[in-house]
Design a protein around this motif. Structure first.
Motif, PDB file in Angstrom:
ATOM      1  N   LEU A 137       0.799  -1.225   0.000  1.00 18.31           N
ATOM      2  CA  LEU A 137       0.000   0.000   0.000  1.00 18.31           C
ATOM      3  C   LEU A 137       0.828   1.271   0.000  1.00 18.31           C
ATOM      4  O   LEU A 137       0.659   2.129  -0.856  1.00 18.31           O
ATOM      5  CB  LEU A 137      -0.942   0.000   1.201  1.00 18.31           C
ATOM      6  CG  LEU A 137      -1.790   1.261   1.374  1.00 18.31           C
ATOM      7  CD1 LEU A 137      -2.680   1.484   0.165  1.00 18.31           C
ATOM      8  CD2 LEU A 137      -2.618   1.184   2.647  1.00 18.31           C
ATOM      9  N   TRP A 138       1.732   1.414   0.951  1.00 18.25           N
ATOM     10  CA  TRP A 138       2.378   2.710   1.108  1.00 18.25           C
ATOM     11  C   TRP A 138       3.313   3.024  -0.052  1.00 18.25           C
ATOM     12  O   TRP A 138       3.325   4.150  -0.554  1.00 18.25           O
ATOM     13  CB  TRP A 138       3.106   2.779   2.450  1.00 18.25           C
ATOM     14  CG  TRP A 138       2.217   2.427   3.600  1.00 18.25           C
ATOM     15  CD1 TRP A 138       2.427   1.492   4.561  1.00 18.25           C
ATOM     16  CD2 TRP A 138       0.924   2.984   3.885  1.00 18.25           C
ATOM     17  NE1 TRP A 138       1.366   1.421   5.419  1.00 18.25           N
ATOM     18  CE2 TRP A 138       0.426   2.333   5.035  1.00 18.25           C
ATOM     19  CE3 TRP A 138       0.133   3.965   3.281  1.00 18.25           C
ATOM     20  CZ2 TRP A 138      -0.803   2.618   5.593  1.00 18.25           C
ATOM     21  CZ3 TRP A 138      -1.112   4.263   3.838  1.00 18.25           C
ATOM     22  CH2 TRP A 138      -1.556   3.599   4.976  1.00 18.25           C
ATOM     23  N   ASP A 139       4.049   2.031  -0.516  1.00 18.97           N
ATOM     24  CA  ASP A 139       4.902   2.257  -1.683  1.00 18.97           C
ATOM     25  C   ASP A 139       4.057   2.622  -2.897  1.00 18.97           C
ATOM     26  O   ASP A 139       4.364   3.558  -3.640  1.00 18.97           O
ATOM     27  CB  ASP A 139       5.734   1.009  -1.997  1.00 18.97           C
ATOM     28  CG  ASP A 139       6.892   0.829  -1.031  1.00 18.97           C
ATOM     29  OD1 ASP A 139       7.242   1.809  -0.348  1.00 18.97           O
ATOM     30  OD2 ASP A 139       7.428  -0.291  -0.958  1.00 18.97           O
ATOM     31  N   GLY A 140       2.983   1.873  -3.107  1.00 19.42           N
ATOM     32  CA  GLY A 140       2.122   2.119  -4.268  1.00 19.42           C
ATOM     33  C   GLY A 140       1.431   3.465  -4.201  1.00 19.42           C
ATOM     34  O   GLY A 140       1.354   4.185  -5.202  1.00 19.42           O
ATOM     35  N   LEU A 141       0.945   3.814  -3.012  1.00 20.68           N
ATOM     36  CA  LEU A 141       0.245   5.085  -2.852  1.00 20.68           C
ATOM     37  C   LEU A 141       1.209   6.262  -3.010  1.00 20.68           C
ATOM     38  O   LEU A 141       0.897   7.248  -3.685  1.00 20.68           O
ATOM     39  CB  LEU A 141      -0.435   5.146  -1.494  1.00 20.68           C
ATOM     40  CG  LEU A 141      -1.226   6.427  -1.202  1.00 20.68           C
ATOM     41  CD1 LEU A 141      -2.348   6.617  -2.218  1.00 20.68           C
ATOM     42  CD2 LEU A 141      -1.784   6.403   0.214  1.00 20.68           C
ATOM     43  N   TYR A 142       2.376   6.159  -2.408  1.00 22.03           N
ATOM     44  CA  TYR A 142       3.354   7.239  -2.522  1.00 22.03           C
ATOM     45  C   TYR A 142       3.814   7.420  -3.963  1.00 22.03           C
ATOM     46  O   TYR A 142       4.011   8.557  -4.424  1.00 22.03           O
ATOM     47  CB  TYR A 142       4.557   6.960  -1.620  1.00 22.03           C
ATOM     48  CG  TYR A 142       4.271   7.087  -0.139  1.00 22.03           C
ATOM     49  CD1 TYR A 142       3.084   7.651   0.318  1.00 22.03           C
ATOM     50  CD2 TYR A 142       5.181   6.638   0.807  1.00 22.03           C
ATOM     51  CE1 TYR A 142       2.808   7.761   1.662  1.00 22.03           C
ATOM     52  CE2 TYR A 142       4.921   6.746   2.169  1.00 22.03           C
ATOM     53  CZ  TYR A 142       3.732   7.306   2.593  1.00 22.03           C
ATOM     54  OH  TYR A 142       3.461   7.422   3.930  1.00 22.03           O
ATOM     55  N   ASN A 143       3.989   6.308  -4.681  1.00 22.66           N
ATOM     56  CA  ASN A 143       4.359   6.407  -6.095  1.00 22.66           C
ATOM     57  C   ASN A 143       3.265   7.102  -6.900  1.00 22.66           C
ATOM     58  O   ASN A 143       3.546   7.924  -7.784  1.00 22.66           O
ATOM     59  CB  ASN A 143       4.633   5.021  -6.680  1.00 22.66           C
ATOM     60  CG  ASN A 143       5.942   4.442  -6.213  1.00 22.66           C
ATOM     61  OD1 ASN A 143       6.840   5.167  -5.798  1.00 22.66           O
ATOM     62  ND2 ASN A 143       6.062   3.122  -6.260  1.00 22.66           N
TER      63      ASN A 143
END
Length: 233
Positions: free
Chosen positions: A107-113
């Motif tokens: 989630l966090w990697d994908g959302l930040y990207n």
């Protein structure tokens, strides 16, 4: 920047909101983040959002139906990011002009990207200049829905339904557009990927226009490849 987050798990919503503010602090952003646990409350909020982050699987009204109804109101052009537990997404999800799908497992990697790419997209200052009625007009390319050339007049159709007419050839305008976002689907038509609502092998429709745009057979294969590349970005 105004952001809506919608998920039927209140604890997750709180975590998501906290992460968005953490990201914003690190990038000198000043967002307002509103929380919704039910899609219908978001639909009825009458608040215009820059970004809408939706859980794809929700009770009562799911993310896809929420997005469909948002597209019929003041959030017609909001950036929609779906959060999902599943890698396989229904093709129907593309009909609501989805910006990105983010797996909850990363989630966090994908959302930040996704937020990084959104910031880059908003900060590019993409525009074109055309001569119309004796003067030059600067047009934000994000507002261009499609462009049509008929009888040596090029008509630029905008998201507010305004039409700008110019004698600049279609080919010249296409060269000045970002090819990651636009495609020439016919000798007389250029379309913006972001506004496509329906397509098949011979025609397509775009947001806000009761207008069927032809897709030339010789462009079909390249158009499909370019469009899917756009959706994956």
């Amino acid at each position: 920047m105004r952001i809506a987050i919608c998920d039927d798990e209140t604890l997750f919503l709180s975590q998501l909101k906290s992460k968005i503010y953490e990201y914003s602090n690190n990038h000198n952003l000043e967002p307002v983040v509103d929380e919704y646990t039910v899609g219908s409350n978001l639909i009825n909020s009458n608040i215009k959002y820059d970004i809408v982050i939706l859980d794809y699987q929700m009770d009562k009204i799911d993310g896809l139906e929420t997005a469909r109804q948002l597209r019929n109101g003041i959030n017609e052009f909001a950036c929609i990011i779906f959060l999902t537990n599943y890698g396989e997404i229904s093709i129907d999800a593309y009909s609501v002009d989805t910006y990105r799908f983010v797996l909850k497992s990363t989630l966090w990697d994908g959302l930040y990207n996704a937020l990084d790419d959104y910031r880059k997209r908003m900060n590019t200052g993409k525009s074109i200049s055309v001569k119309s009625d004796g003067s030059y007009i600067t047009i934000d390319t994000d507002e261009i829905v499609f462009i049509e050339s008929q009888n040596r007049v090029t008509s630029i159709h905008l998201s507010n339904n305004k039409i700008i007419e110019t004698k600049t050839p279609l080919s010249s305008i296409f060269e000045s557009l970002p090819h990651t976002d636009f495609f020439r689907v016919h000798k007389s038509f250029i379309v913006s990927f972001r506004y496509i609502t329906r397509r098949d092998f011979s025609s397509l429709n775009v947001t806000g226009y009761d207008y069927e745009i032809p897709v030339s057979r010789k462009y079909t294969a390249d158009f499909k490849e370019a469009y899917y590349n756009y959706l994956k970005e």
